[in-house]
Design an enzyme around this catalytic site. Structure first.
Site, short mmCIF file in Angstrom:
data_model
loop_
_atom_site.label_atom_id
_atom_site.label_comp_id
_atom_site.label_asym_id
_atom_site.label_seq_id
_atom_site.Cartn_x
_atom_site.Cartn_y
_atom_site.Cartn_z
N GLU A 56 1.11 -1.25 -0.01
CA GLU A 56 -0.04 0.14 0.02
C GLU A 56 0.88 1.19 0.04
O GLU A 56 2.00 1.44 0.45
CB GLU A 56 -0.79 0.14 1.37
CG GLU A 56 -1.75 1.31 1.33
CD GLU A 56 -2.97 1.37 2.16
OE1 GLU A 56 -2.97 0.22 3.07
OE2 GLU A 56 -3.72 2.11 2.37
N ASN A 101 -6.83 1.70 2.72
CA ASN A 101 -7.57 3.08 2.80
C ASN A 101 -7.05 4.05 1.90
O ASN A 101 -7.64 4.75 1.19
CB ASN A 101 -7.21 3.47 4.26
CG ASN A 101 -8.23 2.80 5.14
OD1 ASN A 101 -8.68 2.00 5.10
ND2 ASN A 101 -7.62 2.87 6.62
N ASN A 201 -12.43 -0.81 -1.09
CA ASN A 201 -11.63 -1.34 0.29
C ASN A 201 -12.39 -0.96 1.47
O ASN A 201 -12.62 0.18 1.51
CB ASN A 201 -10.22 -0.82 0.15
CG ASN A 201 -9.77 -1.16 1.65
OD1 ASN A 201 -9.10 -2.31 1.83
ND2 ASN A 201 -9.23 -0.23 2.75
N GLU A 202 -12.71 -1.92 2.36
CA GLU A 202 -13.35 -1.55 3.60
C GLU A 202 -14.35 -0.62 3.48
O GLU A 202 -14.43 0.39 4.15
CB GLU A 202 -12.36 -0.91 4.58
CG GLU A 202 -11.24 -2.26 4.99
CD GLU A 202 -10.40 -1.66 6.37
OE1 GLU A 202 -10.44 -0.73 6.76
OE2 GLU A 202 -9.66 -2.88 6.61
N TYR A 274 -7.34 -7.56 11.98
CA TYR A 274 -6.36 -7.20 12.69
C TYR A 274 -6.57 -7.22 14.24
O TYR A 274 -7.39 -7.13 14.81
CB TYR A 274 -6.05 -5.65 12.62
CG TYR A 274 -5.59 -5.31 11.14
CD1 TYR A 274 -4.19 -5.64 10.58
CD2 TYR A 274 -6.32 -4.72 10.35
CE1 TYR A 274 -3.70 -5.20 9.50
CE2 TYR A 274 -5.99 -4.46 9.13
CZ TYR A 274 -4.74 -4.82 8.69
OH TYR A 274 -4.52 -4.44 7.49
N GLU A 324 -6.64 -8.81 4.02
CA GLU A 324 -5.63 -8.13 4.93
C GLU A 324 -6.01 -9.03 6.44
O GLU A 324 -6.97 -9.20 6.90
CB GLU A 324 -6.31 -6.67 5.20
CG GLU A 324 -5.94 -5.69 4.13
CD GLU A 324 -6.48 -4.26 4.52
OE1 GLU A 324 -6.18 -3.96 5.60
OE2 GLU A 324 -6.74 -3.38 3.57
N GLN A 376 1.47 -5.77 5.81
CA GLN A 376 1.70 -5.49 4.67
C GLN A 376 3.20 -6.00 4.34
O GLN A 376 3.43 -6.86 4.97
CB GLN A 376 1.60 -4.17 4.27
CG GLN A 376 0.31 -3.55 4.51
CD GLN A 376 0.01 -2.04 4.13
OE1 GLN A 376 0.98 -1.48 3.63
NE2 GLN A 376 -1.27 -1.69 4.41
#
Ligand code: AHR
Length: 535
Positions: A56, A101, A201-202, A274, A324, A376
């Site tokens: 990212e 993000n 994303n998200e 996470y 992720e 990442q």
């Protein structure tokens, strides 16, 4: 005799004497834990794409990580060669790009064409200046060099469906229309042929720029998918599933709605997770892969329900993409969240054990989890960490490397009988709702079988005790030497740095089974991978 304990002299109570005698007659020994493996008990084929990673535009992942135009360690393209080698060593099967993000404020056209003409932009996800000197073509050249499959995310936040279509055209159409020709003008005659694309994303997260509710996201994603597929029919599409497990969110509702709306259109549903150990409770933390497994099972059920009414022709059902996952809690507030040094976690042994647990969970759910990306790649919550003139390998690198190199083929449904523990009620990740885990087995196991080779992955979660275990093959005797590789360290907080390596994978002396049983002592707080053959 002096050696014989004189109970009378010790003034022991009779019941204590009886208890000691009973215990010693029973061998005083705990029974061994058991792992039983049967080659006929297949879960499914392990998709190599579960050994993916993620680049990212965030902190020093791209600039100062994989790419550094000013570094003597870089080649003429700006690729840090020491980093490139370390990335190659991980056997990364698939690489997600460019966010995260970040993608929700990324406009791909800013990052193509002559570098000096590219516009610097205010990057709002992580508060940086984005120079755009690294973009689509630089990433693709790097990914080719690594030997990894690219997986792009389009901007469904501040971006348009037209912009998404044009990016697919730029990357995948050979010649003719404007954006295909533009790529050629930029020096890339051949299309890149990018097969995997995620639709944002998200998008369930309030933090996402251009955050949408489920109905609006599904509508936008469906229309983007239509244009993208008309441009490049063979692409595979990933919908943004739940990432928001805060107490006031309803991830199952989000997933249900997205699946109902996109069940005919997408190939994967993306989930993110996470975890962390902010309260410094080792046993709670080590149980977090079970939470990932619970979430996997729930989403698997939601997918199965939608597939009953889906109209997908001969396409596969929707699979899960854990695109992720990682431990992320130390660098998650204030200055560590923004700017050029954002999200720089320094990992220890317990983090590596949790990562091994996640990978075990992916293998155990190989029939539904077909993509996974550690988040990442470099510096940013990452297995590789650089300075301007050096780098080191973080603890979490080793289990990922061992799985990615060896755990392929058919995932097996393993029987495990080990002692268990119960956790407190705890927060799984920062800001998330709480959980309590009952009956967490000290031994966390997965196994796979490929080309006559059996791979057994075992995390011993016990902090203080080794666990003697009988590994029993139900499908014949073990054949020859069994190789053993272990990740461990002096304490669960042990970690690596530029000038020290406390945690790494170590090849142990090979072992031999007796017939169909291998008795092995798994050390406290360790991850062990065994490689065996069956007669
Ligand atoms: O990986 C760090 C960030 O975590 C990603 O940008 C975002 O998708 C997630 O919230």
């Amino acid at each position: 005799m002096e050696q014989i304990i004189n109970f009378k002299r010790m003034k022991m109570k009779p019941f204590l004497i009886v208890a000691i005698i009973v215990l010693s007659l029973s061998g005083f020994a705990q029974e061994n834990a058991r792992i039983k493996i049967d080659l006929d008990r297949e879960i499914g084929e392990i998709d190599n794409k579960i050994y993916g990673n993620f680049v990212e535009h965030l902190g020093r992942c791209v600039y100062g990580g994989i790419y550094d135009e000013d570094s003597e360690l870089s080649d003429e393209r700006g690729f840090r060669l020491d980093v490139l080698e370390a990335v190659k060593g991980l056997n990364v099967t698939q690489m997600r790009y460019p966010g995260g993000n970040f993608v929700s404020n990324y406009h791909w056209k800013d990052g193509v064409g002559p570098k000096d003409e590219r516009p610097p932009r205010m990057e709002m996800a992580w508060s940086r200046l984005e120079t755009n000197r690294f973009g689509t073509n630089e990433f693709m050249e790097w990914a080719r060099e690594v030997g990894t499959e690219p997986y792009f995310a389009v901007n469904m936040g501040t971006g348009t469906i037209e912009e998404a279509q044009q990016w697919v055209e730029y990357c995948n159409v050979a010649e003719g229309p404007y954006y295909a020709e533009l790529r050629k003008e930029h020096g890339y005659a051949e299309p890149w042929g990018i097969k995997y694309w995620s639709l944002g994303n998200e998008m369930d997260g309030f933090w996402q720029m251009g955050h949408l509710n489920a109905e609006d996201y599904a509508k936008k994603a469906r229309e983007a998918a239509k244009l993208m597929k008309l441009t490049s029919p063979d692409i595979k599409l990933v919908a943004a599933g739940s990432s928001n497990y805060r107490p006031d969110a309803d991830p199952n509702e989000w997933n249900t709605k997205i699946l109902a709306e996109l069940r005919d259109v997408v190939d994967y549903l993306a989930l993110h997770m996470y975890i962390g150990n902010p309260d410094d409770n080792y046993y709670n933390y080590l149980s977090t892969p079970l939470v990932l497994e619970e979430r996997t099972n729930i989403v698997e059920g939601l997918i199965a329900r939608e597939m009953e009414n889906a109209n997908r022709g001969d396409r596969d059902p929707i699979y899960i993409a854990w695109d992720e996952y990682n431990s992320w809690y130390r660098a998650r507030a204030g200055e560590s969240m923004t700017g050029d040094r954002a999200l720089e976690e320094h990992y220890n042994l317990e983090d590596a054990l949790v990562i091994a647990g996640f990978l075990n969970a992916f293998i155990r759910n190989a029939d539904i989890v077909k993509i996974a990306n550690m988040a990442q790649m470099v510096n940013v919550i990452a297995p590789i960490f650089t300075s301007e003139d050096d780098m080191f390998i973080q603890t979490i690198y080793y289990p990922l490397q061992m799985f990615a190199h060896n755990a392929h083929g058919t995932s097996l449904d393993v029987f495990v009988d080990s002692e268990t523990y119960t956790t407190d009620e705890f927060f799984v990740g920062l800001g998330e709702s709480t959980t309590q885990q009952d009956a967490v087995p000290y031994l966390d196991v997965s196994a796979s079988y490929n080309n006559d080779e059996l791979i057994i992955n075992v995390v011993n979660r016990h902090k203080d005790e080794a666990i003697t275990t009988d590994i029993i093959s139900q499908s014949g005797d073990f054949d020859g030497e069994i190789t053993v590789v272990e990740v461990n360290g002096p304490t669960v907080k042990a970690r690596n740095d530029f000038d020290q390596t406390e945690v790494k994978s170590v090849e142990k002396d090979p072992v031999r089974a007796k017939g169909n049983t291998l008795t092995y002592n798994f050390p406290a707080h360790s991850f062990t991978q065994l490689k065996a053959k069956i007669k």
